[in-house]
Motif scaffolding. Sequence first.
Motif, PDB file in Angstrom:
ATOM      1  N   TRP A 194     -12.919   9.394 -23.062  1.00  0.00           N
ATOM      2  CA  TRP A 194     -14.040   8.644 -22.493  1.00  0.00           C
ATOM      3  C   TRP A 194     -15.174   8.436 -23.491  1.00  0.00           C
ATOM      4  CZ3 TRP A 194     -19.141  10.112 -21.587  1.00  0.00           C
ATOM      5  CH2 TRP A 194     -19.433  11.462 -21.782  1.00  0.00           C
ATOM      6  N   MET A 195     -15.406   9.373 -24.406  1.00  0.00           N
ATOM      7  CA  MET A 195     -16.476   9.191 -25.384  1.00  0.00           C
ATOM      8  C   MET A 195     -16.118   8.084 -26.378  1.00  0.00           C
ATOM      9  SD  MET A 195     -17.998  12.999 -26.140  1.00  0.00           S
ATOM     10  CE  MET A 195     -19.374  12.268 -27.026  1.00  0.00           C
ATOM     11  N   VAL A 196     -14.847   7.987 -26.730  1.00  0.00           N
ATOM     12  CA  VAL A 196     -14.396   6.895 -27.590  1.00  0.00           C
ATOM     13  C   VAL A 196     -14.525   5.576 -26.834  1.00  0.00           C
ATOM     14  CG1 VAL A 196     -12.446   5.962 -28.906  1.00  0.00           C
ATOM     15  CG2 VAL A 196     -12.835   8.430 -28.829  1.00  0.00           C
ATOM     16  N   THR A 197     -14.217   5.596 -25.541  1.00  0.00           N
ATOM     17  CA  THR A 197     -14.375   4.410 -24.702  1.00  0.00           C
ATOM     18  C   THR A 197     -15.824   3.935 -24.695  1.00  0.00           C
ATOM     19  OG1 THR A 197     -12.531   5.023 -23.256  1.00  0.00           O
ATOM     20  CG2 THR A 197     -14.170   3.509 -22.357  1.00  0.00           C
ATOM     21  N   THR A 198     -16.760   4.883 -24.568  1.00  0.00           N
ATOM     22  CA  THR A 198     -18.184   4.537 -24.560  1.00  0.00           C
ATOM     23  C   THR A 198     -18.599   3.885 -25.874  1.00  0.00           C
ATOM     24  OG1 THR A 198     -18.625   6.420 -23.096  1.00  0.00           O
ATOM     25  CG2 THR A 198     -20.516   5.421 -24.215  1.00  0.00           C
ATOM     26  N   ALA A 199     -18.193   4.491 -26.998  1.00  0.00           N
ATOM     27  CA  ALA A 199     -18.533   3.929 -28.309  1.00  0.00           C
ATOM     28  C   ALA A 199     -17.913   2.547 -28.497  1.00  0.00           C
ATOM     29  CB  ALA A 199     -18.075   4.870 -29.418  1.00  0.00           C
ATOM     30  N   SER A 200     -16.670   2.393 -28.050  1.00  0.00           N
ATOM     31  CA  SER A 200     -15.989   1.106 -28.170  1.00  0.00           C
ATOM     32  C   SER A 200     -16.696   0.046 -27.334  1.00  0.00           C
ATOM     33  CB  SER A 200     -14.525   1.239 -27.732  1.00  0.00           C
ATOM     34  OG  SER A 200     -13.854   0.008 -27.795  1.00  0.00           O
ATOM     35  N   PHE A 201     -17.112   0.428 -26.140  1.00  0.00           N
ATOM     36  CA  PHE A 201     -17.806  -0.505 -25.259  1.00  0.00           C
ATOM     37  C   PHE A 201     -19.134  -0.929 -25.870  1.00  0.00           C
ATOM     38  CE2 PHE A 201     -20.143  -1.784 -21.421  1.00  0.00           C
ATOM     39  CZ  PHE A 201     -19.187  -2.559 -20.794  1.00  0.00           C
ATOM     40  N   ALA A 236     -20.592 -10.137 -17.203  1.00  0.00           N
ATOM     41  CA  ALA A 236     -19.968  -9.690 -18.447  1.00  0.00           C
ATOM     42  C   ALA A 236     -19.132  -8.437 -18.236  1.00  0.00           C
ATOM     43  CB  ALA A 236     -21.044  -9.432 -19.499  1.00  0.00           C
ATOM     44  N   TYR A 237     -19.678  -7.455 -17.523  1.00  0.00           N
ATOM     45  CA  TYR A 237     -19.000  -6.161 -17.375  1.00  0.00           C
ATOM     46  C   TYR A 237     -17.966  -6.163 -16.258  1.00  0.00           C
ATOM     47  CZ  TYR A 237     -23.176  -4.758 -19.999  1.00  0.00           C
ATOM     48  OH  TYR A 237     -24.184  -4.667 -20.923  1.00  0.00           O
ATOM     49  N   GLY A 238     -18.070  -7.122 -15.333  1.00  0.00           N
ATOM     50  CA  GLY A 238     -17.183  -7.089 -14.182  1.00  0.00           C
ATOM     51  C   GLY A 238     -16.168  -8.210 -14.106  1.00  0.00           C
ATOM     52  N   THR A 239     -16.367  -9.306 -14.872  1.00  0.00           N
ATOM     53  CA  THR A 239     -15.439 -10.441 -14.758  1.00  0.00           C
ATOM     54  C   THR A 239     -14.912 -10.909 -16.108  1.00  0.00           C
ATOM     55  OG1 THR A 239     -17.088 -12.229 -14.978  1.00  0.00           O
ATOM     56  CG2 THR A 239     -16.848 -11.219 -12.818  1.00  0.00           C
ATOM     57  N   ASP A 240     -15.337 -10.260 -17.189  1.00  0.00           N
ATOM     58  CA  ASP A 240     -14.932 -10.647 -18.547  1.00  0.00           C
ATOM     59  C   ASP A 240     -13.900  -9.637 -19.047  1.00  0.00           C
ATOM     60  OD1 ASP A 240     -14.788 -11.037 -21.357  1.00  0.00           O
ATOM     61  OD2 ASP A 240     -16.735 -12.026 -21.330  1.00  0.00           O
ATOM     62  N   GLN A 241     -12.682 -10.102 -19.261  1.00  0.00           N
ATOM     63  CA  GLN A 241     -11.608  -9.224 -19.714  1.00  0.00           C
ATOM     64  C   GLN A 241     -11.977  -8.491 -20.995  1.00  0.00           C
ATOM     65  OE1 GLN A 241      -8.664  -8.669 -18.149  1.00  0.00           O
ATOM     66  NE2 GLN A 241      -7.821  -7.332 -19.737  1.00  0.00           N
ATOM     67  N   ASP A 242     -12.771  -9.128 -21.840  1.00  0.00           N
ATOM     68  CA  ASP A 242     -13.191  -8.530 -23.098  1.00  0.00           C
ATOM     69  C   ASP A 242     -13.893  -7.203 -22.869  1.00  0.00           C
ATOM     70  OD1 ASP A 242     -13.807  -8.144 -25.755  1.00  0.00           O
ATOM     71  OD2 ASP A 242     -15.443  -9.574 -25.790  1.00  0.00           O
ATOM     72  N   MET A 243     -14.760  -7.142 -21.888  1.00  0.00           N
ATOM     73  CA  MET A 243     -15.518  -5.927 -21.602  1.00  0.00           C
ATOM     74  C   MET A 243     -14.701  -4.918 -20.802  1.00  0.00           C
ATOM     75  SD  MET A 243     -18.415  -6.351 -23.056  1.00  0.00           S
ATOM     76  CE  MET A 243     -19.629  -7.568 -23.582  1.00  0.00           C
ATOM     77  N   VAL A 244     -14.065  -5.392 -19.746  1.00  0.00           N
ATOM     78  CA  VAL A 244     -13.385  -4.489 -18.824  1.00  0.00           C
ATOM     79  C   VAL A 244     -12.180  -3.816 -19.481  1.00  0.00           C
ATOM     80  CG1 VAL A 244     -12.286  -4.294 -16.568  1.00  0.00           C
ATOM     81  CG2 VAL A 244     -14.154  -5.917 -16.896  1.00  0.00           C
ATOM     82  N   GLN A 245     -11.537  -4.497 -20.420  1.00  0.00           N
ATOM     83  CA  GLN A 245     -10.328  -3.944 -21.046  1.00  0.00           C
ATOM     84  C   GLN A 245     -10.608  -2.614 -21.730  1.00  0.00           C
ATOM     85  OE1 GLN A 245      -7.726  -6.905 -22.519  1.00  0.00           O
ATOM     86  NE2 GLN A 245      -6.930  -5.638 -24.172  1.00  0.00           N
ATOM     87  N   ARG A 246     -11.825  -2.456 -22.312  1.00  0.00           N
ATOM     88  CA  ARG A 246     -12.190  -1.182 -22.940  1.00  0.00           C
ATOM     89  C   ARG A 246     -12.169  -0.066 -21.906  1.00  0.00           C
ATOM     90  NH1 ARG A 246     -11.624  -4.346 -25.630  1.00  0.00           N
ATOM     91  NH2 ARG A 246      -9.847  -3.008 -25.942  1.00  0.00           N
ATOM     92  N   LEU A 247     -12.675  -0.355 -20.707  1.00  0.00           N
ATOM     93  CA  LEU A 247     -12.804   0.656 -19.668  1.00  0.00           C
ATOM     94  C   LEU A 247     -11.459   0.995 -19.038  1.00  0.00           C
ATOM     95  CD1 LEU A 247     -15.994  -0.862 -18.011  1.00  0.00           C
ATOM     96  CD2 LEU A 247     -15.900   1.071 -19.595  1.00  0.00           C
TER      97      LEU A 247
END
Length: 505
Positions: free
Chosen positions: A46-53, A258-269
């Motif tokens: 999850w910390m890597v996920t946060t940095a990636s996001f 951006a965070y809820g409908t954009d695949q670019d953002m959500v894919q990280r999560l």
Amino acid sequence: PPPSRRAKGENLVLYLVILGSIGWWAARRAKKSTDDYFLAGRSIPWMVTTASFLATIISALGFVGTPAEGYGADYRYLFSNVGDIAATFFVAAVFLPVFQRQGVTSIYEILEKRFGTPARTVGSGYFLLSRVLASTVRIVAVAKVLEVVSGGALGFTSSVLIVVCTILAYTTAGGGRAIAWTDLFQFTLLMTGTLATIVYLVTHVPGGISGIIEIGQHAVKPDGTVYNKFNFLELLKPENLGLFFLLAVWGFFQSTAAYGTDQDMVQRLLACNDHKKARWSLMLSGLIGIPITFMFLSIGVGLYAYAQSHPELIAGMTDNDHIFPRFILTALPEGLRGLLLAAVASAAMGSSDSALASLSTAFTMDFYKRYWGQTADESRFVLVSKISFLGFGLMFILFALAFRSLDNLLWLGFRIVAFTYGPLLGLFALAILTDWRVPVKKILLLMLGITVLFFGLAMTAWWQVVHEHSQGLWLDLHKTYWRLYVIFGALLVPAGAWFMREKAD
């Protein structure tokens, strides 16, 4: 080449070698499925996920455009983070759990389950169009910066090719795992360069922090108006409350889209190995975004103060976007300049690599798999994914070269997606928050109509500018109220669907 130019080249080569090594490490494990290729088997800490996001959010637009905003204006842009934070909590509580429970790879699968295949196709198509254009703006931004800070060692075309080809090298081979771990490295490098720049400015402006504050409190606009860059409460005055409210509401709708409908953002999560911690990563990124934005704006304010005692920095400058690249090239010592050069590259690649991955995901899952590969196996989908990586990379190169003359990149990046984010957010809200039965054709026609209408309004303002109409009611309104596009787009789709819904028997 001269020693300084050779040193900058060596720094950039070292940075690219590190990225390539991480990509090689990530590629050692065979990618047997699209879930493993795009989402790293949902195994990222999850910390890597946060940095990636965060690396995806910052991008070259933030690294270059936000200091330009601080240099030419004040801290007003920071108030959009109020809505941004609210958006991260909303998406983490409402949208993300739905994506996680359904186990989707492409978030537009949700639209198909709710409204059928046409909704998924249109939703994914909206994303593909807006992401290609918005990511092109990011690449143009970093190519311009690399062109300047390399002192001419890299031309614009060379910079575009280096950025895109490097991204392709490690993303095509390593997929989502390579992107997550390279983003961690890039985010660390980006923050190191940012802090080093702030320290340098504080130590080289007469009077240090107090000197910067003193100069910022008596800043002068190009028209001669004196204003205070540090008047944080300016927007809370009665006459400015409307603008403050607009920034906060726009920030909420823009970030929710951006965070809820954009695949670019959500894919990280979705790649995170823990559903609950992925939600915490999203909320934490919203909170961390405040000090990060503050630092970038502070660099801009510091550059304004620095330029008062070093007027040669801004001699002949016509675009505020050039201030930070000029400073890196002409003021920083060699070692720090190399660090910032790598940080600029990090800002671009940390957002562009995830953009390529999400575009490939949407194309493979929502178009190829749905329409042409219904009988293909997973290995075929992975192969198509890698080919689509290369195809979208080529599009990035061609579009970036075509859009070289773009200026005011920070706000342009937001305006491009304003026409699509609103209707797309409205469609997702309709799918997730309601159980209304609405004919899908009517919903999609409503979305397309809203998009065409708003784009037409924007083109009206553009036509007035081209034909040298410097004043006009609509042009004046458009300069501020283009933000309403995403807000009204998100509200009009559910509102129209409510009137068109079929009554329960």
